[in-house]
Structure formats: C-alpha cells, structure tokens
Design a protein around this motif. Sequence first.
Motif, PDB file in Angstrom:
ATOM      1  N   GLU A  91      45.919 -28.515  16.132  1.00  0.00           N
ATOM      2  CA  GLU A  91      45.291 -29.806  16.420  1.00  0.00           C
ATOM      3  C   GLU A  91      43.778 -29.736  16.178  1.00  0.00           C
ATOM      4  OE1 GLU A  91      44.287 -32.182  20.448  1.00  0.00           O
ATOM      5  OE2 GLU A  91      46.421 -31.757  20.140  1.00  0.00           O
ATOM      6  N   ARG A  92      43.168 -28.645  16.607  1.00  0.00           N
ATOM      7  CA  ARG A  92      41.715 -28.484  16.420  1.00  0.00           C
ATOM      8  C   ARG A  92      41.360 -28.389  14.931  1.00  0.00           C
ATOM      9  NH1 ARG A  92      40.434 -25.624  21.373  1.00  0.00           N
ATOM     10  NH2 ARG A  92      41.172 -27.030  22.988  1.00  0.00           N
ATOM     11  N   VAL A  93      42.217 -27.699  14.179  1.00  0.00           N
ATOM     12  CA  VAL A  93      41.989 -27.574  12.735  1.00  0.00           C
ATOM     13  C   VAL A  93      42.083 -28.955  12.084  1.00  0.00           C
ATOM     14  CG1 VAL A  93      43.031 -26.692  10.604  1.00  0.00           C
ATOM     15  CG2 VAL A  93      42.685 -25.162  12.544  1.00  0.00           C
ATOM     16  N   GLN A  94      43.106 -29.712  12.452  1.00  0.00           N
ATOM     17  CA  GLN A  94      43.282 -31.050  11.884  1.00  0.00           C
ATOM     18  C   GLN A  94      42.158 -31.987  12.305  1.00  0.00           C
ATOM     19  OE1 GLN A  94      47.311 -31.994  13.055  1.00  0.00           O
ATOM     20  NE2 GLN A  94      48.144 -31.057  11.202  1.00  0.00           N
ATOM     21  N   ASP A  95      41.680 -31.853  13.543  1.00  0.00           N
ATOM     22  CA  ASP A  95      40.565 -32.672  14.014  1.00  0.00           C
ATOM     23  C   ASP A  95      39.307 -32.436  13.174  1.00  0.00           C
ATOM     24  OD1 ASP A  95      42.133 -33.714  16.029  1.00  0.00           O
ATOM     25  OD2 ASP A  95      41.213 -32.509  17.638  1.00  0.00           O
ATOM     26  N   ARG A  96      39.228 -31.272  12.544  1.00  0.00           N
ATOM     27  CA  ARG A  96      38.071 -30.934  11.708  1.00  0.00           C
ATOM     28  C   ARG A  96      38.317 -31.270  10.231  1.00  0.00           C
ATOM     29  NH1 ARG A  96      38.052 -28.548  16.262  1.00  0.00           N
ATOM     30  NH2 ARG A  96      36.166 -27.774  17.268  1.00  0.00           N
ATOM     31  N   GLY A  97      39.457 -31.911   9.964  1.00  0.00           N
ATOM     32  CA  GLY A  97      39.724 -32.403   8.622  1.00  0.00           C
ATOM     33  C   GLY A  97      40.442 -31.438   7.695  1.00  0.00           C
ATOM     34  N   TYR A  98      41.088 -30.418   8.234  1.00  0.00           N
ATOM     35  CA  TYR A  98      41.797 -29.434   7.412  1.00  0.00           C
ATOM     36  C   TYR A  98      43.297 -29.537   7.637  1.00  0.00           C
ATOM     37  CZ  TYR A  98      37.190 -27.480   6.662  1.00  0.00           C
ATOM     38  OH  TYR A  98      35.872 -27.315   6.319  1.00  0.00           O
ATOM     39  N   ASP A  99      44.047 -29.294   6.569  1.00  0.00           N
ATOM     40  CA  ASP A  99      45.508 -29.333   6.654  1.00  0.00           C
ATOM     41  C   ASP A  99      46.096 -28.043   7.209  1.00  0.00           C
ATOM     42  OD1 ASP A  99      45.603 -31.878   5.592  1.00  0.00           O
ATOM     43  OD2 ASP A  99      45.781 -31.155   3.535  1.00  0.00           O
ATOM     44  N   SER A 100      45.322 -26.952   7.134  1.00  0.00           N
ATOM     45  CA  SER A 100      45.826 -25.656   7.600  1.00  0.00           C
ATOM     46  C   SER A 100      44.672 -24.824   8.133  1.00  0.00           C
ATOM     47  CB  SER A 100      46.505 -24.900   6.450  1.00  0.00           C
ATOM     48  OG  SER A 100      45.542 -24.537   5.472  1.00  0.00           O
ATOM     49  N   LEU A 101      45.020 -23.848   8.938  1.00  0.00           N
ATOM     50  CA  LEU A 101      44.009 -22.911   9.414  1.00  0.00           C
ATOM     51  C   LEU A 101      43.446 -22.117   8.241  1.00  0.00           C
ATOM     52  CD1 LEU A 101      42.440 -21.581  11.700  1.00  0.00           C
ATOM     53  CD2 LEU A 101      44.384 -20.036  12.030  1.00  0.00           C
ATOM     54  N   THR A 102      44.287 -21.828   7.256  1.00  0.00           N
ATOM     55  CA  THR A 102      43.828 -21.104   6.074  1.00  0.00           C
ATOM     56  C   THR A 102      42.709 -21.871   5.382  1.00  0.00           C
ATOM     57  OG1 THR A 102      45.973 -20.047   5.781  1.00  0.00           O
ATOM     58  CG2 THR A 102      44.546 -20.155   3.845  1.00  0.00           C
ATOM     59  N   ALA A 103      42.880 -23.167   5.192  1.00  0.00           N
ATOM     60  CA  ALA A 103      41.836 -23.980   4.547  1.00  0.00           C
ATOM     61  C   ALA A 103      40.555 -23.972   5.380  1.00  0.00           C
ATOM     62  CB  ALA A 103      42.337 -25.402   4.337  1.00  0.00           C
ATOM     63  N   PHE A 104      40.705 -24.095   6.698  1.00  0.00           N
ATOM     64  CA  PHE A 104      39.555 -24.038   7.601  1.00  0.00           C
ATOM     65  C   PHE A 104      38.829 -22.703   7.455  1.00  0.00           C
ATOM     66  CE2 PHE A 104      37.907 -22.674  11.760  1.00  0.00           C
ATOM     67  CZ  PHE A 104      37.004 -23.696  12.039  1.00  0.00           C
ATOM     68  N   ALA A 105      39.582 -21.604   7.492  1.00  0.00           N
ATOM     69  CA  ALA A 105      38.986 -20.268   7.413  1.00  0.00           C
ATOM     70  C   ALA A 105      38.358 -20.020   6.041  1.00  0.00           C
ATOM     71  CB  ALA A 105      40.037 -19.207   7.723  1.00  0.00           C
ATOM     72  N   GLU A 106      39.012 -20.479   4.977  1.00  0.00           N
ATOM     73  CA  GLU A 106      38.474 -20.244   3.641  1.00  0.00           C
ATOM     74  C   GLU A 106      37.196 -21.035   3.391  1.00  0.00           C
ATOM     75  OE1 GLU A 106      41.350 -20.378   0.499  1.00  0.00           O
ATOM     76  OE2 GLU A 106      42.239 -18.486   1.178  1.00  0.00           O
ATOM     77  N   ALA A 107      36.974 -22.100   4.142  1.00  0.00           N
ATOM     78  CA  ALA A 107      35.715 -22.831   4.049  1.00  0.00           C
ATOM     79  C   ALA A 107      34.580 -22.054   4.724  1.00  0.00           C
ATOM     80  CB  ALA A 107      35.862 -24.213   4.683  1.00  0.00           C
ATOM     81  N   ARG A 108      34.939 -21.002   5.453  1.00  0.00           N
ATOM     82  CA  ARG A 108      33.989 -20.147   6.165  1.00  0.00           C
ATOM     83  C   ARG A 108      34.342 -18.688   5.859  1.00  0.00           C
ATOM     84  NH1 ARG A 108      35.594 -24.544   8.159  1.00  0.00           N
ATOM     85  NH2 ARG A 108      34.411 -25.854   9.571  1.00  0.00           N
ATOM     86  N   PRO A 109      34.255 -18.276   4.596  1.00  0.00           N
ATOM     87  CA  PRO A 109      34.813 -16.978   4.188  1.00  0.00           C
ATOM     88  C   PRO A 109      34.126 -15.751   4.777  1.00  0.00           C
ATOM     89  CG  PRO A 109      33.551 -17.934   2.400  1.00  0.00           C
ATOM     90  CD  PRO A 109      33.636 -18.980   3.477  1.00  0.00           C
ATOM     91  N   THR A 110      32.922 -15.905   5.275  1.00  0.00           N
ATOM     92  CA  THR A 110      32.237 -14.739   5.843  1.00  0.00           C
ATOM     93  C   THR A 110      32.193 -14.766   7.370  1.00  0.00           C
ATOM     94  OG1 THR A 110      30.070 -15.800   5.627  1.00  0.00           O
ATOM     95  CG2 THR A 110      30.822 -14.432   3.769  1.00  0.00           C
TER      96      THR A 110
END
Length: 156
Positions: A17-36
């Motif tokens: 839910e938190r990932v989707q609230d931030r506009g991402y379809d998956s945790l992977t997409a969220f994490a890959e937007a912050r690769p470091t």
Amino acid sequence: MSGDRSWEGDWKARLHERVQDRGYDSLTAFAEARPTASLVALAEELGADDIAGVQVFSVLVEEAERSHQVTRLVRGQLVRELSQHLPNGWPAVLDEATLFDVAHALARWTTYTPETHQKRVKQARAALRATPPPPGWRPLGPDNELLRTLLPDEEA
C-alpha cells in the motif's frame, strides 16, 4: 526504525500500500528508483515505525523470483552495499581501513544473497579480489557493465 511494530498485522499489505501510495506498481520499481539507497533507508521511507529493511528485502526477493530477475536483484544489492560502505568508490589502495570496508560490503552482500545465487556471488567476490575494479569505481545501478560481467543475467 524502531522495529516495534514492523511485524504487526499484514505487513506485506502495508508495504504494498505504501509503495502504491508513492506511485509505484511494485516494490522493485520503488527500489530501482533509489538504486543506491540501503534497505534500511528504503524501509524508513516507506514507514520508519512499521517497516523493516529485512521485510523490504524479503518482498524484493519474492518479486524478483516471480519475474525471473534474481540475478539483477543480487547485482542491485551489491550496488546498495558498496554505496553504503564505499561511498567514494572502490579504494585506490587496500590498507587496513579500506580492506575492512571492502570486506564489510562484500560480506553484507553475501548475507543478502538468496541461496540460489551464493555460489555465483562467491565467484564474483573472488574475481573482485583477484582483479580489483579501477579506483573510484562506484556502480550506480544493477546494469553497470562490470557488474553484468561478474553476474550475467542468466538465472541460476
């Protein structure tokens, strides 16, 4: 991150839910937007009081397994560990202090490697020790050329 409430309730639903609230379809997409960002930093961004880094990694592994991207996840975790422990890149000289930092980053990487990839990571660590990257090398994502050479995309 207090961790006090991390395991209460349906933590996976809360995380998604938190990932989707931030506009991402998956945790992977969220994490890959912050690769470091470290796993702890990702968890804190999603909920400092009720999401833990280990939970983030657990869901990342699940998503990687479903999409057959575990090798990419493993490379990405090395990027996170190197960013945290070697923020200025690979050291030019391996002295006592820098050797510890390299060893610490590689050990943590191994800790966060699924069993299916342990052998490949052990080989990659040996390759990094035998032929160190150039001084200042700091991969910024899992698609770094050297990382792809060390751990090609073929799934183990």
